[in-house]
Design an enzyme around this catalytic site. Structure first.
Site, PDB file in Angstrom:
ATOM      1  N   HIS A   1     -17.248  18.233  17.380  1.00 46.53           N
ATOM      2  CA  HIS A   1     -18.695  18.229  17.133  1.00 46.53           C
ATOM      3  C   HIS A   1     -19.171  16.782  16.984  1.00 46.53           C
ATOM      4  CE1 HIS A   1     -22.563  18.878  15.220  1.00 46.53           C
ATOM      5  NE2 HIS A   1     -22.498  20.117  15.683  1.00 46.53           N
TER       6      HIS A   1
ATOM      7  N   GLU B   1     -23.838  20.000  23.623  1.00 47.99           N
ATOM      8  CA  GLU B   1     -24.725  19.650  22.517  1.00 47.99           C
ATOM      9  C   GLU B   1     -25.207  18.217  22.705  1.00 47.99           C
ATOM     10  OE1 GLU B   1     -23.472  22.498  18.907  1.00 47.99           O
ATOM     11  OE2 GLU B   1     -23.409  20.357  18.521  1.00 47.99           O
TER      12      GLU B   1
HETATM   13  P1  13P Z   1     -29.179  22.333  14.749  1.00 52.85           P
HETATM   14  O1  13P Z   1     -29.328  23.729  15.297  1.00 52.85           O
HETATM   15  O2  13P Z   1     -29.456  22.224  13.299  1.00 52.85           O
HETATM   16  O3  13P Z   1     -29.957  21.343  15.569  1.00 52.85           O
HETATM   17  O4  13P Z   1     -27.657  21.939  14.927  1.00 52.85           O
HETATM   18  C1  13P Z   1     -27.066  22.133  16.161  1.00 52.85           C
HETATM   19  C2  13P Z   1     -25.606  21.962  16.011  1.00 52.85           C
HETATM   20  O5  13P Z   1     -25.146  20.877  15.674  1.00 52.85           O
HETATM   21  C3  13P Z   1     -24.754  23.137  16.211  1.00 52.85           C
HETATM   22  O6  13P Z   1     -23.400  22.806  16.134  1.00 52.85           O
END
Ligand code: 13P
Length: 260
Positions: A97, A169
């Site tokens: 992540h 992401e």
């Molecule tokens: P948010 O949905 O708070 O933007 O976070 C996304 C995330 O990091 C999911 O792993």
């Protein structure tokens, strides 16, 4: 082709909820969400809550995921948790992540070892990749994505690539980012094309077609349908909105209704 891939809704609770709060929240979700064969719902609580929630959870309804772990089996690694210690509790594990990459300086080498360790332990790694705002501004989005795929999957063989999930992401779209802004459908479709093309290069066309790719920029109940409908997207990895029952349950219902 999208029809053959399972849909995933993954809740990343990050460093929120005490063990008691997590248990109450799971209870609330359990009462509101019906199991579905179409959508796999995965909850990723803090490591401390994995054991108690694993006793409480109905695994037909929800699976659990680790947010993090260390890839070695055991030993003198103060403060770390091994997969061998949580193997019985989780079916999935989030790896790489951006908050781990950039807040905790997790290295590409560690991320590759974690992906490999999860696969070895029959735990599905959800490998998070995504460019920073600066990389996007400099026209390096494709390079950043491909570099992270190449290094993150370095230890994964052709036989095992179907045991891995990818989460796209974009770092600049995550709510923890100070200047977060939503990614456009075009941004996401382009990124997913880059991901599948690169998986095809590494593992062949069938693997690229079969691999599940989730979207994990900031998503809420009002935006989730549009993201879930996108070509090549097989689900969502949700942060903030997964902490609010009304939001999360609505997103799950939307995912159940998406037909593609
Ligand atoms: P948010 O949905 O708070 O933007 O976070 C996304 C995330 O990091 C999911 O792993």
């Amino acid at each position: 082709m999208d029809n053959s891939r399972k849909k995933y809704i993954v809740a990343n609770w990050k460093m929120n909820f005490t063990t008691g709060e997590a248990s109450l929240y799971l209870n609330k979700l359990s009462n509101r969400i019906q199991p579905s064969r179409k959508v796999q719902i995965v909850l990723a609580p803090s490591t401390i809550s994995l054991q108690p929630l694993s006793l409480q959870v109905n695994r037909r309804q929800f699976k659990l995921a680790a947010q993090n772990f260390y890839w070695r089996e055991y030993g003198a690694y103060t403060g770390e948790v091994a997969l061998s210690q949580i193997r019985g509790f989780v079916d999935y594990a989030i790896v790489g992540h951006s908050e781990r990459r950039y807040v905790f300086n997790e290295s590409e080498a560690d991320i590759a070892q974690k992906v490999a360790a999860a696969v070895r332990s029959n735990i599905t790694p959800i490998l998070c990749i995504g460019e920073t705002a600066l990389e996007r501004k400099d026209g390096e989005t494709a390079a950043a994505i491909c570099d992270q795929l190449a290094s993150g999957l370095h230890e994964v063989s052709k036989e095992d690539i179907d045991k891995v999930i990818i989460a796209y992401e974009p770092v600049w779209a995550i709510s923890s980012n100070k200047n977060a802004k939503p990614a456009t459908p075009t941004d996401i479709i382009e990124a997913v094309k880059i991901i599948r093309k690169y998986i095809a290069k590494l593992y062949g066309k069938d693997a690229a077609e079969a691999i599940s790719v989730l979207y994990g920029g900031s998503v809420n109940k009002d935006t989730s349908a549009a993201y879930l409908e996108l070509d090549g997207i097989d689900g969502l990895l949700i942060g903030s909105a997964s902490l609010i029952a009304d939001q999360f349950c609505a997103i799950v219902e939307i995912a159940k209704g998406v037909n593609k």
